[in-house]
Enzyme design. Structure first.
Site, PDB file in Angstrom:
ATOM      1  N   ASP A 119      30.444  24.105 -23.641  1.00  0.00           N
ATOM      2  CA  ASP A 119      31.449  24.379 -22.784  1.00  0.00           C
ATOM      3  C   ASP A 119      32.288  24.437 -21.364  1.00  0.00           C
ATOM      4  OD1 ASP A 119      28.528  25.083 -23.022  1.00  0.00           O
ATOM      5  OD2 ASP A 119      28.971  26.948 -21.505  1.00  0.00           O
ATOM      6  N   SER A 170      13.792  33.822 -24.672  1.00  0.00           N
ATOM      7  CA  SER A 170      12.403  33.482 -24.737  1.00  0.00           C
ATOM      8  C   SER A 170      11.805  31.985 -25.005  1.00  0.00           C
ATOM      9  CB  SER A 170      13.136  33.507 -26.864  1.00  0.00           C
ATOM     10  OG  SER A 170      14.741  32.908 -26.513  1.00  0.00           O
ATOM     11  N   LYS A 196      11.537  25.717 -13.777  1.00  0.00           N
ATOM     12  CA  LYS A 196      12.301  26.956 -14.669  1.00  0.00           C
ATOM     13  C   LYS A 196      11.132  27.893 -12.967  1.00  0.00           C
ATOM     14  CE  LYS A 196      15.738  28.114 -17.075  1.00  0.00           C
ATOM     15  NZ  LYS A 196      16.087  27.040 -18.679  1.00  0.00           N
ATOM     16  N   SER A 233      13.702  17.849 -17.435  1.00  0.00           N
ATOM     17  CA  SER A 233      13.629  19.027 -16.483  1.00  0.00           C
ATOM     18  C   SER A 233      12.835  19.584 -17.959  1.00  0.00           C
ATOM     19  CB  SER A 233      14.597  19.687 -16.857  1.00  0.00           C
ATOM     20  OG  SER A 233      15.039  19.834 -18.513  1.00  0.00           O
ATOM     21  N   GLY A 261      27.298  21.900 -27.607  1.00  0.00           N
ATOM     22  CA  GLY A 261      28.014  23.019 -26.772  1.00  0.00           C
ATOM     23  C   GLY A 261      28.209  22.870 -25.873  1.00  0.00           C
ATOM     24  N   GLU A 319      25.418  17.393 -21.458  1.00  0.00           N
ATOM     25  CA  GLU A 319      25.435  18.634 -21.880  1.00  0.00           C
ATOM     26  C   GLU A 319      25.551  18.494 -23.945  1.00  0.00           C
ATOM     27  OE1 GLU A 319      28.187  22.504 -20.908  1.00  0.00           O
ATOM     28  OE2 GLU A 319      29.175  20.480 -21.772  1.00  0.00           O
TER      29      GLU A 319
HETATM   30  C1  LIG Z   1      16.350  26.538 -18.743  1.00  0.00           C
HETATM   31  C2  LIG Z   1      16.580  24.705 -19.120  1.00  0.00           C
HETATM   32  C3  LIG Z   1      17.477  24.068 -19.307  1.00  0.00           C
HETATM   33  C4  LIG Z   1      18.718  24.099 -18.676  1.00  0.00           C
HETATM   34  O1  LIG Z   1      19.368  24.835 -17.723  1.00  0.00           O
HETATM   35  P1  LIG Z   1      20.071  25.924 -16.753  1.00  0.00           P
HETATM   36  O2  LIG Z   1      20.311  25.929 -15.429  1.00  0.00           O
HETATM   37  O3  LIG Z   1      19.916  26.589 -17.991  1.00  0.00           O
HETATM   38  O4  LIG Z   1      21.175  25.275 -16.490  1.00  0.00           O
HETATM   39  C5  LIG Z   1      17.471  22.841 -18.866  1.00  0.00           C
HETATM   40  N1  LIG Z   1      16.129  21.701 -19.552  1.00  0.00           N
HETATM   41  C6  LIG Z   1      14.999  22.955 -19.698  1.00  0.00           C
HETATM   42  C7  LIG Z   1      13.675  22.017 -20.080  1.00  0.00           C
HETATM   43  C8  LIG Z   1      14.628  24.591 -19.806  1.00  0.00           C
HETATM   44  O5  LIG Z   1      13.860  24.957 -19.598  1.00  0.00           O
END
Ligand SMILES: *Cc1c(COP(=O)(O)O)cnc(C)c1O
Length: 332
Positions: free
Chosen positions: A220, A88, A63, A314, A218, A214
């Site tokens: 979606d 959050s 992020k 991620s 969820g 996903e």
């Molecule tokens: C926000 C987040 C996601 C999902 O990312 P999107 O861009 O909303 O699809 C996946 N893994 C982590 C660790 C995140 O913080």
């Protein structure tokens, strides 16, 4: 034409060139995160897996890339007025850190019962935290109100061109570092990471197959793809707290739709198994959401046999007591 359709037609979607611009902005600022391999994981899946470790990114998740890029793209006047985000989770910390590095004031709207560690981390990076009652108030309305009154730019966690372009820089690095990736697997929440990865692939690896994963609770995104329009669901319940969004974004959905190979799901139990595997075998601490892609490779939800597979890990923001509780739950 109704207002909704009209708004969609005016959308300006980010392009592969925008990812290249983000790469330049993030150069020397974001970590070029390491890529890990494991013969054990390869033997289990029959594939060659390349794990892109964004759990080791600044702020503990990818992020930071989108947040930094979005703030860097602001006009000087907007930078003076500051920005606002509602989150959050990892976007809050990412915005706080990115704002501090660029000398831009950041306000974050958080639920009054947000975990104390997250509030402390966000404040620790110098952001102002504004609480709302999540049972009574609408955080988007509060964010928008703040944006209007103080002239702050609203930077959402996924539905924003510069955020999407920034997130794409992780996959860009993977494609630069490892040649001939056949398949890329990405966690999927609102779609910022996946849409950004798609843009990166369009330029650097046009033949690469792309999957989003996903939480089962969820799906979606999968429903939206099937129906050809953004499907809204009620808030899902899953341990993958970074991906429990109720709908894809107006910017992310069209990009995903034009290029995606498939959207699959994994269960919470499968996430815990992947999380334990990463800790035991690779000494990697990832949060449940961060394990969506690996879980899909391990379960066969994505067909990886005989392929060279990039997997986006991620994020790694989880407190140790929760981590301990999750991985010590009996599995079979
Ligand atoms: C926000 C987040 C996601 C999902 O990312 P999107 O861009 O909303 O699809 C996946 N893994 C982590 C660790 C995140 O913080």
């Amino acid at each position: 034409m109704n207002v909704q359709t009209e708004r969609h037609m005016q959308l300006s979607l980010p392009t592969p060139e925008d990812v290249a611009v983000a790469v330049a902005r993030l150069n020397g600022v974001a970590h070029h995160s390491p890529i890990m391999t494991s013969t054990t994981l390869d033997a289990m899946t029959g594939a060659r897996l390349y794990l892109k470790c964004e759990n080791l990114q600044r702020g503990g998740a990818f992020k930071f890339r989108g947040a930094y890029n979005a703030i860097a793209a602001l006009s000087p006047a907007q930078r003076t007025k500051g920005v606002v985000a509602f989150s959050s989770g990892n976007h809050a910390q990412a915005m706080a850190l990115a704002g501090r590095l660029q000398g831009v004031s950041v306000s974050v709207v958080m639920p009054h019962d947000a975990p104390a560690v997250k509030v402390a981390a966000t404040r620790g990076y110098g952001a102002e935290v504004i609480f709302y009652d999540r049972y009574k108030e609408d955080r988007e309305a509060i964010g928008r109100d703040l944006a209007e009154k103080q002239g702050r730019a609203l930077i959402p966690s996924y539905d924003h061109p510069d955020v999407i372009a920034g997130q794409g820089t992780a996959a860009h690095e993977l494609f630069q570092d490892i040649e001939d990736i056949d398949v890329l697997i990405s966690p999927l929440g609102g779609g910022g990471l996946l849409a950004g990865s798609i843009l990166a692939a369009e330029r650097a690896a046009p033949n690469c197959l792309l999957y989003g994963v996903e939480p089962e609770a969820g799906d979606d995104g999968r429903q939206s793809l099937k129906r050809g329009e953004i499907v809204h669901i009620s808030p899902p319940v899953s341990i993958a707290d970074g991906a429990v969004v109720t709908h894809l974004g107006h910017h992310t959905f069209p990009i995903i739709q034009r290029k995606i190979t498939g959207i699959v799901t994994v269960s919470d139990t499968q996430l815990v198994a992947a999380m334990s595997m990463l800790a035991e075998r690779l000494k990697i601490i990832a949060e449940p959401t961060g394990c969506l892609g690996l879980a899909a490779a391990l379960t066969g939800a994505v067909d990886v046999k005989g392929k060279r597979v990039g997997v986006l890990i991620s994020g790694g923001n989880i407190d140790l007591s929760r981590f301990g509780r999750l991985v010590s739950t009996p599995r079979n």
